[in-house]
Design an enzyme around this catalytic site. Structure first.
Site, mmCIF file in Angstrom:
data_model
loop_
_atom_site.group_PDB
_atom_site.id
_atom_site.type_symbol
_atom_site.label_atom_id
_atom_site.label_comp_id
_atom_site.label_asym_id
_atom_site.label_seq_id
_atom_site.Cartn_x
_atom_site.Cartn_y
_atom_site.Cartn_z
ATOM 1 N N ASP A 90 -3.148 -14.074 -3.232
ATOM 2 C CA ASP A 90 -3.848 -14.993 -4.123
ATOM 3 C C ASP A 90 -5.032 -14.251 -4.753
ATOM 4 O OD1 ASP A 90 -5.844 -14.890 -2.123
ATOM 5 O OD2 ASP A 90 -5.046 -16.677 -1.127
ATOM 6 N N ASN A 117 -3.132 8.733 4.881
ATOM 7 C CA ASN A 117 -1.876 8.038 5.162
ATOM 8 C C ASN A 117 -1.619 7.799 6.644
ATOM 9 O OD1 ASN A 117 -1.140 7.795 2.472
ATOM 10 N ND2 ASN A 117 -0.067 9.756 2.439
ATOM 11 N N ASP A 153 8.194 9.017 -6.007
ATOM 12 C CA ASP A 153 9.381 9.804 -5.655
ATOM 13 C C ASP A 153 9.749 9.737 -4.179
ATOM 14 O OD1 ASP A 153 7.291 11.227 -4.560
ATOM 15 O OD2 ASP A 153 8.031 13.197 -5.214
ATOM 16 N N ARG A 181 0.826 -1.204 0.000
ATOM 17 C CA ARG A 181 0.000 0.000 0.000
ATOM 18 C C ARG A 181 0.863 1.258 0.000
ATOM 19 N NH1 ARG A 181 -3.105 2.260 4.894
ATOM 20 N NH2 ARG A 181 -4.648 3.675 3.995
ATOM 21 N N VAL A 203 0.765 10.229 -5.598
ATOM 22 C CA VAL A 203 0.963 11.630 -5.208
ATOM 23 C C VAL A 203 2.368 12.053 -5.638
ATOM 24 C CG1 VAL A 203 0.936 13.291 -3.312
ATOM 25 C CG2 VAL A 203 -0.557 11.282 -3.226
ATOM 26 N N HIS A 207 0.481 4.468 -2.456
ATOM 27 C CA HIS A 207 0.237 5.815 -1.947
ATOM 28 C C HIS A 207 1.369 6.768 -2.330
ATOM 29 C CE1 HIS A 207 -3.189 5.360 1.124
ATOM 30 N NE2 HIS A 207 -3.253 4.366 0.265
ATOM 31 N N ASP A 208 2.573 6.247 -2.482
ATOM 32 C CA ASP A 208 3.675 7.093 -2.932
ATOM 33 C C ASP A 208 3.473 7.496 -4.386
ATOM 34 O OD1 ASP A 208 6.156 8.445 -2.875
ATOM 35 O OD2 ASP A 208 7.187 6.684 -3.663
ATOM 36 N N SER A 216 -7.058 -15.429 4.398
ATOM 37 C CA SER A 216 -5.771 -15.499 3.689
ATOM 38 C C SER A 216 -5.180 -14.109 3.503
ATOM 39 C CB SER A 216 -5.923 -16.198 2.337
ATOM 40 O OG SER A 216 -6.737 -15.444 1.463
ATOM 41 N N PRO A 258 -7.152 7.510 -4.577
ATOM 42 C CA PRO A 258 -8.518 6.997 -4.665
ATOM 43 C C PRO A 258 -9.011 6.551 -3.285
ATOM 44 C CG PRO A 258 -7.156 6.079 -6.404
ATOM 45 C CD PRO A 258 -6.228 6.774 -5.453
ATOM 46 N N HIS A 316 -5.877 -5.962 -2.540
ATOM 47 C CA HIS A 316 -6.612 -6.049 -1.274
ATOM 48 C C HIS A 316 -6.634 -7.469 -0.734
ATOM 49 C CE1 HIS A 316 -9.068 -2.095 -2.033
ATOM 50 N NE2 HIS A 316 -7.789 -1.887 -1.777
ATOM 51 N N THR A 317 -6.037 -8.400 -1.469
ATOM 52 C CA THR A 317 -5.879 -9.747 -0.926
ATOM 53 C C THR A 317 -4.929 -9.758 0.271
ATOM 54 O OG1 THR A 317 -5.331 -12.044 -1.467
ATOM 55 C CG2 THR A 317 -3.956 -10.349 -2.465
ATOM 56 N N ASP A 342 -9.216 -9.742 3.121
ATOM 57 C CA ASP A 342 -9.424 -11.027 2.448
ATOM 58 C C ASP A 342 -9.442 -12.096 3.536
ATOM 59 O OD1 ASP A 342 -9.490 -13.224 0.806
ATOM 60 O OD2 ASP A 342 -7.658 -12.770 -0.292
#
Length: 326
Positions: free
Chosen positions: A253, A94, A74, A62, A70, A66-67, A248, A161, A191-192, A245
């Site tokens: 997966d 964040n 960098d 994540r 925006v 997120h880097d 798991s 987003p 999102h797994t 998820d």
């Protein structure tokens, strides 16, 4: 788990061919002469870190997302706020990020081996790849050569987003970064891995339209799942973590897609994948298998995301410490 060599054989050639036109300024093996063991150092540290903290895989993946969304990829998400500026890491989207200590630990090792050479932005990108691979996910060649930005502004995280976004907004926000609708549905598969705070989705359980009563729920969320989530989350709970998820969340997966088809994705953005014909078809296909295809797609989309507006050449700097500019 398959060997790293085997996974490289499966994914390397098509991805390299795919990426040649993606971003000419970055390259696989950028540090081959200046710090030839850079990725080996990162990988070794990640093996040790993941042994004791496997739940960090999701947050580290994540962090890269997120880097990149925006100011491009960098390393700006790593910078601390100063007396005169609130940085990205302290913006609301964040505040739940974890794993900064991992980046600092690895950067310190790289500084010992190759001072002033490997950027923090590249560390974030390689760490994300290794976090996925060490969670039994795909391995892909990370294009490197990014340099670190000197600016980090909290308000610019509006480009991220949000979990509340519908399909129209998601498509627009991804398109603004040069990413297509396939990248959107594929990267959602990340999102797994990991967990979420209740506050990211609790309005779907209690206060969907603002009526603030027990019947005011999101109709796109499975009723039985709502009952289970209510046992864990109150409307204002900002501490409890829920697996994205279930069962798991530490393994990469395609099972996330199974939950989405059953209307059990945690976020509005997960549910929105069923509102578009292309994304719905992708979700339903991979809910029924085709894991190897998803792994290849995820690898390609991660390379695409990693190519968002990098600083290269003489732009930016190579930070000695990732949380402060030189």
């Amino acid at each position: 788990m398959a060997s790293k060599t085997h996974l490289s054989f499966l994914f390397l050639l098509p991805l390299v061919l795919f990426s040649i036109s993606a971003e000419a300024q970055l390259q696989v093996g950028f540090y081959s002469k200046t710090c030839p063991h850079a990725e080996e150092i990162i990988h070794k540290e990640m093996i040790e870190i993941m042994k004791v903290a496997p739940s960090l895989a999701g947050p580290l993946l994540r962090m890269h997302f997120h880097d990149c969304f925006v100011r491009g990829c960098d390393g700006s998400v790593l910078l601390d706020s100063t007396k005169n500026n609130v940085a990205e890491k302290d913006a609301r989207p964040n505040q739940s990020l974890r794993g900064y200590g991992v980046i600092d630990r690895i950067k310190a090792k790289l500084e010992q081996a190759c001072p002033n050479t490997v950027s923090c932005a590249d560390v974030v990108a390689v760490v994300a790849r290794d976090a996925v691979w060490l969670s039994k996910g795909p391995f892909w060649p990370v294009w490197t050569g990014r340099r670190d930005g000197r600016v980090s502004i909290a308000n610019e995280t509006r480009q991220l987003p949000p979990p509340t976004a519908n399909m129209t907004r998601l498509i627009s926000m991804f398109a603004a970064k040069g990413l297509g609708i396939k990248d959107l549905v594929v990267l959602s598969g990340g999102h797994t891995l990991g967990t979420s705070h209740c506050t990211a989705f609790s309005d779907r359980l209690y206060n969907f339209t603002g009526m603030n009563n027990l019947n005011d729920v999101d109709p796109s969320l499975d009723k039985n799942y709502i009952a289970k989530l209510r046992l864990k989350c109150t409307l204002t709970d900002n501490t409890t973590l829920v697996e994205m998820d279930p069962g798991s969340f530490r393994t990469f997966d395609a099972s996330y897609y199974k939950y989405v088809t059953k209307r059990r994705g945690l976020f509005h953005s997960d549910a929105s994948l069923l509102t578009n014909s292309f994304t719905k078809a992708y979700v339903e296909k991979h809910a029924n298998g085709f894991t190897s295809e998803f792994f290849q797609d995820f690898s390609e989309s991660m390379i695409n995301m990693g190519n968002i507006s990098p600083l290269t050449g003489s732009q930016g700097e190579i930070r000695k410490k990732c949380n402060v500019i030189n």
